[in-house]
Design a protein around this motif. Structure first.
Motif, PDB file in Angstrom:
ATOM      1  N   GLY A 124       4.447   3.968   2.867  1.00 11.22           N
ATOM      2  CA  GLY A 124       4.044   2.711   3.495  1.00 11.22           C
ATOM      3  C   GLY A 124       2.802   2.885   4.346  1.00 11.22           C
ATOM      4  N   MET A 125       2.745   4.002   5.085  1.00 12.42           N
ATOM      5  CA  MET A 125       1.551   4.284   5.889  1.00 12.42           C
ATOM      6  C   MET A 125       0.339   4.501   4.981  1.00 12.42           C
ATOM      7  SD  MET A 125       2.889   4.167   8.907  1.00 12.42           S
ATOM      8  CE  MET A 125       4.489   3.400   8.617  1.00 12.42           C
ATOM      9  N   ILE A 126       0.539   5.256   3.895  1.00 13.65           N
ATOM     10  CA  ILE A 126      -0.558   5.552   2.977  1.00 13.65           C
ATOM     11  C   ILE A 126      -1.051   4.274   2.302  1.00 13.65           C
ATOM     12  CG2 ILE A 126      -1.125   6.752   0.821  1.00 13.65           C
ATOM     13  CD1 ILE A 126       0.810   8.991   1.770  1.00 13.65           C
ATOM     14  N   VAL A 353      13.823  -8.582   8.016  1.00 13.06           N
ATOM     15  CA  VAL A 353      13.753  -8.298   6.576  1.00 13.06           C
ATOM     16  C   VAL A 353      15.094  -8.457   5.873  1.00 13.06           C
ATOM     17  CG1 VAL A 353      11.750  -6.790   6.769  1.00 13.06           C
ATOM     18  CG2 VAL A 353      14.038  -5.808   6.971  1.00 13.06           C
ATOM     19  N   GLY A 354      16.173  -8.587   6.623  1.00 14.32           N
ATOM     20  CA  GLY A 354      17.472  -8.757   5.989  1.00 14.32           C
ATOM     21  C   GLY A 354      18.581  -8.883   7.016  1.00 14.32           C
ATOM     22  N   ILE A 355      19.685  -9.514   6.597  1.00 10.83           N
ATOM     23  CA  ILE A 355      20.846  -9.717   7.461  1.00 10.83           C
ATOM     24  C   ILE A 355      22.074  -9.186   6.728  1.00 10.83           C
ATOM     25  CG2 ILE A 355      22.273 -11.415   8.683  1.00 10.83           C
ATOM     26  CD1 ILE A 355      19.832 -13.307   8.618  1.00 10.83           C
ATOM     27  N   ASN A 470      16.430  -0.058  -6.132  1.00 11.08           N
ATOM     28  CA  ASN A 470      16.590   0.306  -4.720  1.00 11.08           C
ATOM     29  C   ASN A 470      15.306   0.879  -4.132  1.00 11.08           C
ATOM     30  OD1 ASN A 470      19.236  -0.528  -4.501  1.00 11.08           O
ATOM     31  ND2 ASN A 470      20.103   1.473  -4.933  1.00 11.08           N
ATOM     32  N   LEU A 471      14.589   1.644  -4.955  1.00 10.18           N
ATOM     33  CA  LEU A 471      13.337   2.224  -4.475  1.00 10.18           C
ATOM     34  C   LEU A 471      12.302   1.133  -4.210  1.00 10.18           C
ATOM     35  CD1 LEU A 471      12.067   4.911  -3.799  1.00 10.18           C
ATOM     36  CD2 LEU A 471      11.281   5.089  -6.162  1.00 10.18           C
ATOM     37  N   ARG A 472      12.290   0.126  -5.045  1.00  8.75           N
ATOM     38  CA  ARG A 472      11.365  -0.993  -4.857  1.00  8.75           C
ATOM     39  C   ARG A 472      11.658  -1.702  -3.535  1.00  8.75           C
ATOM     40  NH1 ARG A 472      12.622  -3.801  -9.108  1.00  8.75           N
ATOM     41  NH2 ARG A 472      11.192  -2.696 -10.495  1.00  8.75           N
ATOM     42  N   GLU A 473      12.949  -1.895  -3.242  1.00  9.49           N
ATOM     43  CA  GLU A 473      13.329  -2.549  -1.986  1.00  9.49           C
ATOM     44  C   GLU A 473      12.966  -1.680  -0.781  1.00  9.49           C
ATOM     45  OE1 GLU A 473      15.329  -5.690   0.251  1.00  9.49           O
ATOM     46  OE2 GLU A 473      14.288  -5.498  -1.658  1.00  9.49           O
ATOM     47  N   ARG A 476       9.343  -1.765  -0.163  1.00  7.97           N
ATOM     48  CA  ARG A 476       8.944  -3.042   0.451  1.00  7.97           C
ATOM     49  C   ARG A 476       9.035  -2.928   1.968  1.00  7.97           C
ATOM     50  NH1 ARG A 476      11.356  -7.920   2.066  1.00  7.97           N
ATOM     51  NH2 ARG A 476      13.448  -7.156   1.589  1.00  7.97           N
ATOM     52  N   TYR A 477      10.116  -2.317   2.456  1.00  8.78           N
ATOM     53  CA  TYR A 477      10.245  -2.090   3.894  1.00  8.78           C
ATOM     54  C   TYR A 477       9.143  -1.152   4.378  1.00  8.78           C
ATOM     55  CZ  TYR A 477      15.089  -3.842   3.422  1.00  8.78           C
ATOM     56  OH  TYR A 477      16.197  -4.598   3.160  1.00  8.78           O
TER      57      TYR A 477
END
Length: 735
Positions: A124-126, A353-355, A470-473, A476-477
């Motif tokens: 995510g940082m990259i 991002v989610g509940i 799951n990796l896609r989700e 996303r985070y």
């Protein structure tokens, strides 16, 4: 064979002798740059260009990822990690701990020694244009580790509580090292103080007056205060007593008087030592029965001859060490509707991002993992929790960190808040009160990556074991964390895309937001409709992006249409910019659609096709839709907005070519001089007007302009130009 030796070094403002003609003297008091001979100027410019190239090379080399070779490389590989950017905007590190005495290096590791969810964080940082290196803290290398940390702009701490101690290190020493990094200006997420103050149970007392707080929440730090306070609250109503140091519900007790003899008002009486308590511990929902005196003794001194027999897995001693060492108990009213479950809000900085709704097993009270609880997952926009979401995000979030004594710290990158329903049964959903049960920011895991952590039955678990979905989700985070992290660093350093740079001028084009007509697929043209709520949100999001990249405008231009003005207002409000002038001009209006204004897109396309066939044009660029009569309300002559515009200039309909010819004079005469003078400019207008200006800046063809006017609502297109309006760079800011 001559030998030459150094007589002197000189770097203190060495002059360029070729420029001496520009130096004032008694006989040339008005000397200036123009007095330098062309041949000398060319030579001097050659030096300047070489200096620039060398300077850029030095700066580029200084921004390569940090040399971490002085500390032990613990990870066996970096499976799944993206290549580091060649020119990172910032350098970040993700700090981990490998417990050498524990299987797999601890209960949160993949087989390569990294935390099971480290890769989505780092990627995510990259993806946000920053470097992110995976490093491990080895306590024997404490000084070397923090010497390396000094070279980063930010450190993401992913060391589970207790693991540094389990590896033989000193958590306090590590925390002090991270505090020293903060003093040096290095961002630490989360910092030790954030973890301590947010994670402490007395945080519930500090937010008690917020919408998400419970006013009758008390904290105890001494035996005397606890004994007196608990006996008084317990006599009034069922309570929840929470220790500060436990995890997974250990040391959280739901307590009722066995006799049920509660007093009518708080303070009317206090419990006696021999009154009997019925208790349930939240970690496993087991029950115990003890007297008040036994419970107080267990909480203060643990298992003694005075505390009775306990089946709890815990040892008590919740006040041990005093407040400074984290010894504390929090006393809260018991909310009986906890049996309906609690809500966990997953947060990336200030974005929900989610509940997760966690319902305890039948007969239980706690929904801790492993107790048979039922988990239901919801998106961030779930309507049934709208009231809580608004209270939390819109009313309380900005006050949480100041309330906790953390006003100078940003909210954590990745954190959760657990909520309990405090309203009585029968309360309408939009009036329900949900209260904070706990904040958690100390190494919260990404659950969709759990397949990558090692267990006895999966000793070789790794990144590639995570399913694609799951990796896609998870990514996303991670990507959202990267964007938020970069925004925080931009605000701290002023180094965002919008930061002022000599010789680089910026003009940002902001597309109007969704309107009440475009939302229903209808042509707008010069019709003065307003934004929808979605359109306003698009404008606010645009403002956030501008703020996060440190844009600060000197002047703003819009059309006279309210949708453009409101889009600019909303964006500037979110960008926290109010002082600049806002200039409205009818020349920045949309293409006038004549009789097609208000028509559906399908009807409009049919109308354009018919008009094109009549005039035998090969493209739509020169095609005007059917014109309205001067008596038609859609004609600008009948709108007071244009009473100062010459009547001959007001169109009954326009081709895109005519729109371009209307916009460009204003661009050349008013907007361009501002940009060329070094001002930072934003233009908020409809697509056709923006396309006309882009056409001018880039030298676009007619077909390019035709397609370019279809920018999405709230889109932000930024041009970086030199003082002569030559385009140096162009990019779109995306959410």
């Amino acid at each position: 064979k001559e030998q030459w030796i150094v007589g002197e070094f000189n770097c203190s403002c060495v002059g360029i002798s070729k420029c001496l003609a520009a130096c004032c003297k008694d006989d040339t008091p008005n000397a200036c740059y123009a007095d330098i001979a062309p041949e000398d100027l060319k030579e001097a410019e050659g030096y300047g260009i070489l200096m620039g190239q060398k300077g850029l090379s030095i700066l580029d080399n200084s921004r390569i990822p940090v040399d971490v070779s002085s500390i032990t490389l613990v990870g066996k590989d970096c499976l799944g990690l993206l290549p580091q950017p060649k020119k990172p905007m910032y350098k970040t590190a993700l700090a981990q701990i490998y417990v050498r005495s524990q299987p797999f290096g601890g209960g949160d590791k993949s087989s390569n020694g990294h935390r099971y969810d480290s890769i989505p964080f780092a990627n995510g940082m990259i993806n946000a244009g920053m470097s992110c290196q995976l490093i491990h803290y080895v306590h024997q290398e404490h000084d070397k580790f923090f010497d390396v940390c000094k070279k980063f702009d930010a450190i993401i701490v992913r060391c589970n509580p207790g693991q540094i101690k389990a590896d033989g290190g000193d958590q306090g020493k590590f925390d002090d090292g991270m505090r020293a990094m903060r003093k040096l200006g290095v961002q630490v997420w989360p910092s030790p103080d954030v973890m301590e103050f947010m994670g402490a149970k007395d945080a519930l007392c500090k937010v008690a007056t917020l919408n998400i707080g419970l006013p009758d929440t008390l904290a105890y730090y001494t035996e005397a205060d606890f004994a007196a306070g608990f006996k008084k609250t317990m006599a009034f109503q069922p309570r929840v007593i929470k220790q500060n140091r436990g995890s997974s519900g250990e040391g959280i007790w739901i307590i009722k008087l066995k006799a049920g003899n509660y007093c009518q008002s708080y303070g009317e009486r206090s419990c006696t030592d021999d009154e009997v308590l019925e208790m349930m511990e939240a970690n496993d929902n087991h029950g115990e029965t003890h007297t008040v005196a036994e419970f107080v003794e267990f909480c203060v001194n643990g298992r003694t001859g005075k505390s009775g027999n306990w089946t709890s897995k815990g040892v008590g001693k919740y006040l041990e060490g005093g407040k400074a060492a984290g010894g504390q108990l929090v006393d809260q009213r018991f909310c009986p509707r906890i049996v309906e479950g609690e809500l966990r809000y997953n947060m990336v900085v200030d974005a929900l991002v989610g509940i997760i709704h966690k319902k305890p097993k039948e007969g239980g009270i706690s929904a801790v993992s492993g107790t048979g609880s039922i988990y239901t997952f919801y998106g961030p926009e779930e309507p049934k929790f709208k009231s809580l979401t608004e209270n939390f995000l819109k009313r309380d979030l900005e006050y949480i960190m100041p309330s906790l004594g953390l006003a100078e710290e940003p909210v954590p990158l990745w954190w959760t808040t657990d909520f309990i329903l405090a309203s009585p049964e029968g309360t309408p959903a939009d009036q329900e009160k949900w209260i904070v049960g706990e904040f958690n920011c100390s190494c919260v895991g990404i659950s969709t990556c759990l397949a990558a952590f090692c267990r006895d039955d999966a000793p070789n678990a790794c990144y590639s074991d995570i399913s694609v979905e799951n990796l896609r989700e998870a990514q996303r985070y991670g990507d959202l964390m990267g964007k938020k992290a970069r925004a925080i660093l931009n605000m701290a350093t002023g180094r965002g895309l919008g930061a002022r740079c000599p010789g680089v001028n910026r003009i940002a084009f902001l597309m109007e937001g969704e309107t009440t007509m475009s939302a229903h697929g209808r042509c707008i043209g010069w019709t003065d409709c307003d934004l929808t709520d979605t359109g306003k949100m698009q404008a606010f999001e645009a403002g956030k992006m501008l703020r996060d990249e440190c844009f600060c405008f000197d002047i703003v231009f819009t059309s006279v249409l309210r949708r453009c003005i409101r889009t600019a207002w909303c964006a500037m409000q979110e960008c926290d910019s109010f002082a600049m002038p806002v200039i409205n001009s009818w020349r920045l209006n949309d293409q006038h659609m004549g009789k097609l204004e208000g028509a559906t897109w399908a009807e409009a396309m049919a109308g354009f096709e018919s008009a094109r066939a009549k005039c035998k044009e090969s493209s739509f660029y020169n095609v005007a839709p059917p014109a309205v009569d001067q008596s038609d309300p859609r004609h600008p002559l009948n709108n007071r907005l244009y009473k100062h515009v010459p009547k001959m200039a007001l169109p009954a309909s326009e081709s895109l070519c005519a729109t371009v010819n209307r916009v460009l004079p204003f661009f050349h005469d008013t907007i361009s001089p501002c940009v060329m003078a070094g001002k930072s400019v934003m233009v908020c207008a409809p697509g056709a007007a923006l396309a006309a200006m882009c056409m001018q800046l880039e030298g676009l063809s007619e077909s390019d302009v035709t397609s370019m006017q279809m920018m999405s609502p709230g889109a932000l297109l930024v041009y970086e130009v030199d003082p002569s309006l030559n385009v140096l760079n162009k990019y779109v800011l995306r959410k």
